[in-house]
Design an enzyme around this catalytic site. Structure first.
Site, PDB file in Angstrom:
ATOM      1  N   HIS A 147       0.799  -1.224   0.000  1.00 40.88           N
ATOM      2  CA  HIS A 147       0.000   0.000   0.000  1.00 40.88           C
ATOM      3  C   HIS A 147       0.834   1.278   0.000  1.00 40.88           C
ATOM      4  O   HIS A 147       0.659   2.146  -0.836  1.00 40.88           O
ATOM      5  CB  HIS A 147      -0.942  -0.018   1.199  1.00 40.88           C
ATOM      6  CG  HIS A 147      -1.864   1.149   1.253  1.00 40.88           C
ATOM      7  ND1 HIS A 147      -1.588   2.278   1.985  1.00 40.88           N
ATOM      8  CD2 HIS A 147      -3.064   1.381   0.653  1.00 40.88           C
ATOM      9  CE1 HIS A 147      -2.570   3.156   1.837  1.00 40.88           C
ATOM     10  NE2 HIS A 147      -3.477   2.633   1.040  1.00 40.88           N
ATOM     11  N   GLU A 172      -4.172  -4.203   9.363  1.00 43.67           N
ATOM     12  CA  GLU A 172      -4.406  -3.240   8.284  1.00 43.67           C
ATOM     13  C   GLU A 172      -3.368  -2.113   8.258  1.00 43.67           C
ATOM     14  O   GLU A 172      -3.680  -0.949   8.463  1.00 43.67           O
ATOM     15  CB  GLU A 172      -5.818  -2.657   8.370  1.00 43.67           C
ATOM     16  CG  GLU A 172      -6.909  -3.689   8.173  1.00 43.67           C
ATOM     17  CD  GLU A 172      -8.284  -3.056   8.018  1.00 43.67           C
ATOM     18  OE1 GLU A 172      -8.424  -2.192   7.132  1.00 43.67           O
ATOM     19  OE2 GLU A 172      -9.188  -3.413   8.776  1.00 43.67           O
ATOM     20  N   HIS A 232      -1.181   0.774   6.866  1.00 39.15           N
ATOM     21  CA  HIS A 232      -1.316   1.717   5.752  1.00 39.15           C
ATOM     22  C   HIS A 232      -0.068   2.594   5.640  1.00 39.15           C
ATOM     23  O   HIS A 232       0.933   2.189   5.092  1.00 39.15           O
ATOM     24  CB  HIS A 232      -2.588   2.537   5.898  1.00 39.15           C
ATOM     25  CG  HIS A 232      -3.830   1.774   5.593  1.00 39.15           C
ATOM     26  ND1 HIS A 232      -4.127   1.314   4.327  1.00 39.15           N
ATOM     27  CD2 HIS A 232      -4.851   1.363   6.391  1.00 39.15           C
ATOM     28  CE1 HIS A 232      -5.280   0.662   4.340  1.00 39.15           C
ATOM     29  NE2 HIS A 232      -5.741   0.674   5.589  1.00 39.15           N
TER      30      HIS A 232
END
Length: 293
Positions: free
Chosen positions: A227, A267, A269
């Site tokens: 990402h 998650e 980022h």
């Protein structure tokens, strides 16, 4: 310095959603809370301060500006936010439908941003003057931007499967990626004079030279969905694997090493390198990951 240990620092609930992260001019960590519509500062002493922005603002990416303040994109209400290190906020309105995502200080003393939903790259001066330069492609989903070493701004086109270069005069050159459906997102200027980027759709990293030569490096886990990426001043780059729940490092020769996060489905980022050479990543589930020797 080899970084091999990861600890997680609880920060907020998952409903706040830590997303973008950077080191501010004050040496503290600054981050966006995308779901809470807020900006936060974590000091070296562990003190956490949070400033509400707006309920519908969806702040995404934050970067140090040339004026000693932090600037951040407000993807939900088409604004660029500014916050001083003591918490004073202001904002610059963008053309409706801009959907700003990535932002970086440019080579000309202004801030440059990716207008995701307007097929444009934008420029905002520190006194609030906005210019948007149209891109020669529709539906490209301009995602992230980085200042290159060539007095230009480089950016990713997620849905157009390309990396672009824009001069400060708005002149554009697009470089299609070799891998179909690579879907580039994060991009950074490496210490080697090239731009490094991640291909979230292909599970690869990419490197593009200033003359447009592209090399791609497959990740060990092609489903990792990389990402964000940030240059390591010591060489190479650090990146997050949103789908693989890892933080990775790529050396200048393309050698890749990855580190599993302690908490499943955290998650990861945004990612940044601190002045002491350690690495911090924002975990949307409510914490920061800190990678140390």
């Amino acid at each position: 310095m080899a970084l091999t240990k990861i600890r997680e620092v609880p920060l907020t609930g998952a409903d706040a959603g830590p997303y973008g992260i950077t080191v501010g001019p004050d040496g503290a960590l600054w981050l966006t809370l995308v779901h809470a519509g807020a900006v936060a500062r974590l000091g070296a002493d562990g003190d956490l301060r949070t400033w509400p922005v707006a309920a519908d603002s969806r702040p995404l990416i934050v970067t140090p500006g040339p004026d000693g303040a932090l600037w951040f994109t407000r993807s939900g209400d088409d604004r660029i936010g500014r916050i001083t290190t003591d918490g004073e906020q202001s904002a610059v309105a963008l053309p409706p439908g801009s959907g700003p995502c990535g932002i970086a200080a440019g080579p000309d003393g202004a801030l440059w941003y990716a207008a995701m939903t307007a097929d444009a790259i934008g420029r905002v001066t520190t006194d609030g003057e906005v210019t948007q330069f149209p891109l020669p492609v529709g539906g490209g989903f301009a995602s992230m931007v980085a200042a290159g070493p060539d007095e230009a701004v480089w950016f990713t086109l997620n849905r157009a499967n390309a990396v672009g270069r824009m001069g400060t005069d708005g002149a554009v050159a697009l470089h299609p990626l070799p891998t179909e459906g690579a879907a580039p997102v994060g991009i950074t200027a490496g210490a080697d004079g090239a731009l490094w980027f991640v291909e979230i759709g292909a599970g690869q990293l990419g490197r593009i030279t200033l003359d447009g030569r592209i090399d791609e490096y497959p990740l060990p886990d092609r489903a990792a969905r990389p990402h964000a990426i940030v240059a390591d001043p010591a060489g190479g780059c650090w990146f997050t694997e949103w789908g693989g729940n890892r933080i990775g490092h790529v050396a200048p020769d393309g050698t890749i090493v990855t580190h599993d996060l302690p908490t499943p489905a955290a998650e990861p980022h945004g990612i940044t390198v601190a002045p002491d050479g350690t690495v911090w990543a924002a975990l949307e589930t409510g914490a920061l990951a800190h990678l140390t020797p």
